[in-house]
Design an enzyme around this catalytic site. Structure first.
Site, short mmCIF file in Angstrom:
data_model
loop_
_atom_site.label_atom_id
_atom_site.label_comp_id
_atom_site.label_asym_id
_atom_site.label_seq_id
_atom_site.Cartn_x
_atom_site.Cartn_y
_atom_site.Cartn_z
N GLY A 264 34.64 22.94 42.68
CA GLY A 264 35.87 23.46 43.26
C GLY A 264 37.08 22.58 43.11
O GLY A 264 38.08 22.77 43.80
N GLU A 306 29.41 20.01 40.54
CA GLU A 306 29.48 21.22 39.71
C GLU A 306 30.91 21.60 39.33
O GLU A 306 31.41 22.66 39.72
CB GLU A 306 28.83 22.39 40.46
CG GLU A 306 27.37 22.17 40.83
CD GLU A 306 26.85 23.25 41.77
OE1 GLU A 306 27.65 24.11 42.20
OE2 GLU A 306 25.67 23.22 42.10
N CYS A 375 48.62 50.17 35.52
CA CYS A 375 49.21 51.11 36.48
C CYS A 375 49.03 50.62 37.91
O CYS A 375 48.40 51.30 38.74
CB CYS A 375 48.60 52.49 36.30
SG CYS A 375 48.88 53.17 34.65
#
Length: 444
Positions: A264, A306, A375
């Site tokens: 993170g 990680e 859209c």
């Protein structure tokens, strides 16, 4: 943040430089307004591969992987493949000595396709399917991170021998990040709680794993969130996890030697956003772990981290072509991509920058909103200053798109996903081809 709120911070000074820390290290300004990416002119890459296109600097990915190994040589650095899972990228990180963090049978299949060493692979996720678990067992992945009592029972029935497992803990530490990417606090879907009044808590998880003869509990895992810039949040998580290791030792008489503190680590997407202090993180994490382990007479665990976004995110850019410029109360620059190749602004309110590439201009820069082709009113890529003479056919480049762009890309409005092009020393290689209408029709 609205455009009017953002205007004072934009400044709109002349774009004769690249914002430091935002663009890949090998990116330079060339002649005639050209942008050189890892030695290759971006306008040439756009002509060759079309737009939109993801570009990634192979050497920067490799160098960042080496930087993590230098900073924490005693740790197992596992690349979080969800950030960018392709055969080429997994081959690069394997060659640089990293392990691999996966969360599905599909990611394991890519790892298997390049011969990634199974013992260096972890599998985790809050809701692993039987197919995920079977794939991990068949390939012989080194560790599986367990996230629920049901999963413990299911893996125990499927495994043969002694599959090494970790238990994911919710440490009660906030990463001070967006709610959608906060994972270390109570009230979200990941991990076992530390609270004794919660039914599915850590104590029940440990007891459940120990009751399964086919599972070998070797450690604990946690993850506090994504885009975390504050190192003290990781220090606090490390302290709390050591306390849990000690509690398991005292209650069950076993010393768990593996501690996975997740990833993170933040990267900057726009000017003046915080980056991550890797060396400070490594230094302070060592001190925190050493102090807590010494205070509790507990041996230093084998550390795993990680990083995913931090390794590939800053190494990538996306190139778009302008489809229309609409001038009114607000100037919109519409490009040939959008939320199908970058949903992060719509998902998390993520901010990006962009710049004109491929031609030089003396036109004044004014605030504009870069929007996509889809859209949705929320299909907004960036609020940024661009030259006032920007027009149909111009090229725009957006930095820091190596992570969670290719991975999160969709076929909204049945738009094909862009190619991924690896560039190194001026040479470009197509890593993932552009998705075609024929590809889409095969599934319709």
């Amino acid at each position: 943040m609205t455009l009017s709120e953002l205007l004072p911070s934009l400044g709109c000074e002349a774009a004769d430089h690249l914002e430091p820390g935002l663009w890949p290290q090998g990116t330079k300004l060339g002649e005639g307004g050209e942008l050189l990416f890892a030695g290759a002119p971006v306008s040439h890459l756009a002509a060759r591969f079309g737009t939109p296109a993801y570009l990634i600097d192979e050497e920067q990915v490799r160098e960042t992987a080496r930087a993590y190994r230098r900073a924490l040589p005693e740790a197992d650095v596992a690349f979080a493949s969800k950030a960018l899972c392709t055969r080429a990228v997994l081959r690069w990180v394997a060659e640089e000595g990293l392990s691999l963090d996966t969360c599905s049978a599909g990611e394991i299949a890519v790892a298997r396709a390049v011969g990634f060493p199974a013992e260096r692979i972890l599998l985790h996720g809050n809701a692993k399917t039987p197919e995920d678990l079977k794939s991990a067992l068949q390939y012989g992945v080194g560790r599986i991170v367990l996230d629920s009592l049901d999963e413990i029972e299911q893996l125990g029935a499927l495994a043969h021998g002694a599959q090494r497992v970790l238990i994911r803990v919710t440490p009660g530490v906030s990463g001070d990040t967006h709610a959608a990417i906060t994972t270390g606090t109570e009230g979200q879907k990941f991990g076992f709680s530390l609270r004794p009044d919660v039914r599915d808590n850590v104590d029940r998880a440990v007891a459940a794993v120990l009751s399964q003869p086919s599972l070998q509990l070797t450690g604990l895992h946690c993850h506090i969130g994504s885009q975390v810039s504050r190192v003290d949040r990781y220090e606090e998580a490390a302290r709390r996890m050591v306390e849990v290791l000690v509690r398991v030792r005292d209650q069950y008489g076993i010393t768990l030697r593996d501690l996975d503190l997740g990833g993170g680590h933040a990267v900057p997407y726009a000017d003046r956003e915080a980056s991550f202090d890797l060396d400070g993180y490594a230094r302070r994490l060592r001190v925190a772990l050493s102090y807590e382990c010494s205070a509790h007479d507990f041996p230093l665990p084998r550390l795993t981290i990680e990083p995913g976004r931090a390794i590939v995110g800053p190494a990538g850019i996306t190139v778009y072509r302008v489809c229309a410029v609409k001038r009114g109360a607000r100037t919109f620059v519409a490009v040939d991509g959008g939320m199908s190749d970058n949903p992060r602004p719509a998902l998390y309110g993520a901010r990006y920058t962009a710049r004109l590439v491929g031609r030089r201009t003396k036109a004044a820069r004014t605030p504009m909103t870069v929007v996509g082709r889809h859209c949705e009113s929320g299909d907004v890529l960036a609020d940024v200053c661009l030259p006032d003479d920007i027009h149909l056919g111009d090229l725009l480049a957006v930095p820091c798109t190596g992570a969670y762009h290719h991975s999160l890309a969709s076929n909204y409005n049945l738009v094909g996903r862009p190619p991924l092009v690896g560039v190194r020393d001026g040479h470009a290689t197509l890593l993932v081809r552009r998705e075609t209408e024929e590809d889409l029709l095969r599934r319709c």
